[in-house]
Scaffold this active site. Sequence first.
Site, PDB file in Angstrom:
ATOM      1  CB  SER A 164     -53.862 -10.304  24.919  1.00 18.12           C
ATOM      2  OG  SER A 164     -54.378 -11.442  25.579  1.00 18.12           O
ATOM      3  CE  LYS A 196     -55.500 -20.005  24.995  1.00 16.68           C
ATOM      4  NZ  LYS A 196     -55.736 -18.715  25.625  1.00 16.68           N
ATOM      5  N   GLY A 237     -45.588 -23.288  23.999  1.00 14.49           N
ATOM      6  CA  GLY A 237     -46.809 -22.540  24.255  1.00 14.49           C
ATOM      7  C   GLY A 237     -47.016 -21.556  23.125  1.00 14.49           C
ATOM      8  CB  THR A 273     -55.296 -13.185  30.701  1.00 12.65           C
ATOM      9  OG1 THR A 273     -54.532 -12.656  29.619  1.00 12.65           O
ATOM     10  CG2 THR A 273     -54.490 -14.245  31.425  1.00 12.65           C
ATOM     11  CB  THR A 323     -52.953 -16.477  24.338  1.00 10.47           C
ATOM     12  OG1 THR A 323     -53.785 -17.335  23.616  1.00 10.47           O
ATOM     13  CG2 THR A 323     -51.737 -17.226  24.746  1.00 10.47           C
ATOM     14  CB  CYS A 344     -54.888  -9.226  30.493  1.00  5.81           C
ATOM     15  SG  CYS A 344     -55.179  -9.490  28.732  1.00  5.81           S
TER      16      CYS A 344
END
Length: 179
Positions: free
Chosen positions: A129, A38, A50, A166, A6, A163
């Site tokens: 993250s 999400k 979210g 992601t 996420t 990331c």
Amino acid sequence: MSWHATTILTVRKDGRVVVAGDGQVSLGQTIIKANARKVRRLGKGDVIGGFAGATADAFTLFERLEAKLEQYPGQLMRACVELAKDWRTDRYLRRLEAMMIVADKETTLVLTGTGDVLEPEKHVMGIGSGGHYALCAARALLDQPLDAETICRRSMAIASEVCVYTNDNVVVESLESSV
């Protein structure tokens, strides 16, 4: 093994508030799902939420928040404060591992399991993250002649390039804003 997932980002600019979230859910080094949703509308559609963290925990919190929104219609801050109180003091809720960003036409808030109900600085906030990467990108783009959705989409793309938890499968929800 731990779940990683996420990036959730919110930007409020020029009469719009946007919440965007990526679709990746990972278990260890494996991508379990690439198109998780999400970000969603809550209440009667006048609140966007979210989540980052454990999915079942987040859904439990969304349900609780919707109940608070019914109890306190049109009062997002009050509903969130009441949820945060419950989250912090209830033995079951205390164990939930998630964070939330929620927004309505006037207010944007971040909720945590430690009882925090925070308004983001400069109307931009990222969680999860990849949240810090997206937040930094959004802050850098905020003074550009871009609308809130474009800033969110570009920032999420940057986060997905940096990331590993992601991806670029982004869901965006927006509302007209009075701020």
